[in-house]
Design an enzyme around this catalytic site. Structure first.
Site, PDB file in Angstrom:
ATOM      1  CE1 TYR A   1      -3.818   1.274   8.654  1.00  0.00           C
ATOM      2  CE2 TYR A   1      -5.309   0.899  10.286  1.00  0.00           C
ATOM      3  CZ  TYR A   1      -4.416   1.694   9.668  1.00  0.00           C
ATOM      4  OH  TYR A   1      -5.018   2.923   9.876  1.00  0.00           O
TER       5      TYR A   1
ATOM      6  CG  ASP B   1      -7.385   3.868  12.782  1.00  0.00           C
ATOM      7  OD1 ASP B   1      -7.663   4.391  14.188  1.00  0.00           O
ATOM      8  OD2 ASP B   1      -5.996   3.774  12.752  1.00  0.00           O
TER       9      ASP B   1
ATOM     10  CG  ASP C   1      -8.195   7.940  16.890  1.00  0.00           C
ATOM     11  OD1 ASP C   1      -8.839   7.730  17.077  1.00  0.00           O
ATOM     12  OD2 ASP C   1      -7.111   7.984  17.178  1.00  0.00           O
TER      13      ASP C   1
ATOM     14  CE  LYS D   1      -9.447  11.639  -0.577  1.00  0.00           C
ATOM     15  NZ  LYS D   1      -9.583  13.243  -1.026  1.00  0.00           N
TER      16      LYS D   1
ATOM     17  CG  ASP E   1     -11.658  14.824   1.430  1.00  0.00           C
ATOM     18  OD1 ASP E   1     -12.085  14.194   0.735  1.00  0.00           O
ATOM     19  OD2 ASP E   1     -10.721  15.411   0.296  1.00  0.00           O
TER      20      ASP E   1
END
Ligand code: NAD
Length: 370
Positions: free
Chosen positions: A142, A250, A254, A193, A226
């Site tokens: 970001y 993020d 959620d 990852k 993942d």
């Protein structure tokens, strides 16, 4: 006793309504438990824009920097949709996070037994769930440069975001995760990852090294992000503390949020570095949800995310762990009694307003604290 300074920023929309509930608890803790909180109050978001033409004034930024903790409601709303990007309400939040260097975002996903049936998963998978997601908040994709869209001509463009992490950024977030795990069930799962990203390789290497050097009493597991997302919805109770980067955090926080029912239930904390001399850490506490323009002014907003954010503030900024536990127990007890705001209401329960919910939790807190 040193004064405990809290800077209150109600913000916009239902932020104002739920902050009124948090104030009742602070008043009670001052008047009857003599905890000595000193509160100042400022403006953030659209409210600050209306008053000062900017989403947080320099004066309020100074007061935020001088406080031990910030308690924030929510910002934003359709009234400010036309405001320029730099001055939009959310820019006030970003400035607070940046200037206070709040690099660790803590999002607990707790499923109160009384609300297990409101989850999108089967009750037995989520009942009693208590996960803490520790997300790196000030680095990664970001913020990394270059970050741009280049016009290549002939109708083609190239968009670039850059994921960057340096060792110190991973070290400090890892330390927060391990320290917190020590106060919980002693298990950290690090997610990245490393199979396809260099930042994932570095993340994994640094977390492993910090663990070996300082935190061998904590169990460390590694999981590809993942696979972690999949495990979160398959068997969420296997996790205690999850430490992950800004982007994955993020998304994963959620996902974890939805395991617990309503947005109105979710608190958060954003922490900075520990100052070795004062022993203090800059910190801001806020509900995960926004300003809920669709229900503002109706007196039906759920104040629990705000009250649970105050509980986090007691625990992480003031080491008032007993009071924090009692406040969380009071929330749970009121839900057990069947009281529900509209967002978590199901037939057969007692529907209550924002202030009735606040008062009922305060009454339980008073009983538990007596
Ligand atoms: P939102 O979180 O405000 O609302 C989403 C839905 O959840 C709405 O239906 C709302 O009524 C409901 N809801 C949220 N909190 C609730 C509560 N405490 N009790 C009962 N119901 C609740 O998200 P949105 O509608 O996408 O955004 C509204 C505004 O809030 C936008 O301007 C957005 O930019 C801003 N926002 C701010 C923050 C923040 O302050 N941290 C976070 C998210 C969104």
């Amino acid at each position: 006793m040193k004064p405990r300074k809290i800077f209150l920023l109600p913000g916009d929309g239902i932020g104002v309504e739920i902050m009124a509930e948090a104030r009742k608890f602070i008043a009670y803790m001052n008047d009857e438990l003599k905890l000595g909180f000193i509160c100042e109050e400022g403006l953030v978001g659209g409210a600050a824009y209306n008053a000062h033409g900017m989403p947080i004034s320099d004066g309020d930024m100074r007061r935020a920097l001088a406080a031990d903790a910030i308690l924030l409601g929510s910002v934003g709303g359709p009234e400010w949709d036309g405001v320029s990007y730099d001055l939009r309400p959310e820019a006030g939040l970003l400035r607070l996070r940046k200037d206070l260097q709040l690099f660790a975002n803590l999002r607990p996903a707790i499923c109160y037994p009384a609300l297990a049936s409101a989850s999108s998963l089967k009750s037995d998978l989520v009942e009693g769930l208590d996960i803490l997601i520790v997300r790196e908040l000030t680095g990664g994709v970001y913020f990394g440069e270059p970050k741009e869209i280049i016009d290549l001509g002939e109708g083609q463009k190239r968009a670039i975001d850059t994921q960057i992490y340096e060792t110190y950024e991973v070290v400090r977030i890892a330390r927060v995760g391990f320290e917190l795990a020590r106060t919980r069930r002693g298990h950290v799962t690090s997610m990245e990852k490393r199979n396809v990203m260099k930042t994932g390789l570095l993340w994994n290497e640094v977390i492993t090294a910090i663990h070996a050097a300082r935190y061998q009493d904590v169990i460390l597991s590694h999981m590809l992000a993942d696979a972690g997302g999949m495990q979160l919805v398959r068997a969420p109770k296997q996790f205690d503390v999850i430490v992950t980067d800004n982007l994955f955090g993020d998304l994963l926080s959620d996902v974890a949020a939805m395991l617990t029912g309503s947005l109105g239930m979710l608190p958060s904390a954003s922490l900075g570095s520990l100052d070795e001399i004062s022993g203090k850490r800059r910190a801001m506490y806020e509900p995960v949800h926004g300003s809920a323009p669709d229900i503002v002014g109706k007196g039906i907003a759920n104040p629990i995310a705000m009250i649970a954010s105050l509980a986090m503030c007691l625990r992480y900024s003031f080491a008032l762990n007993i009071e924090a536990d009692r406040l969380e127990k009071a929330i749970s007890a009121v839900l057990d009694d069947g009281l529900r705001t509209a967002d978590i209401y199901v037939q057969g329960m007692q529907k209550v307003s924002t202030s009735e919910m606040g008062d009922a939790i305060l009454e339980k807190f008073r009983l538990i604290s007596a």
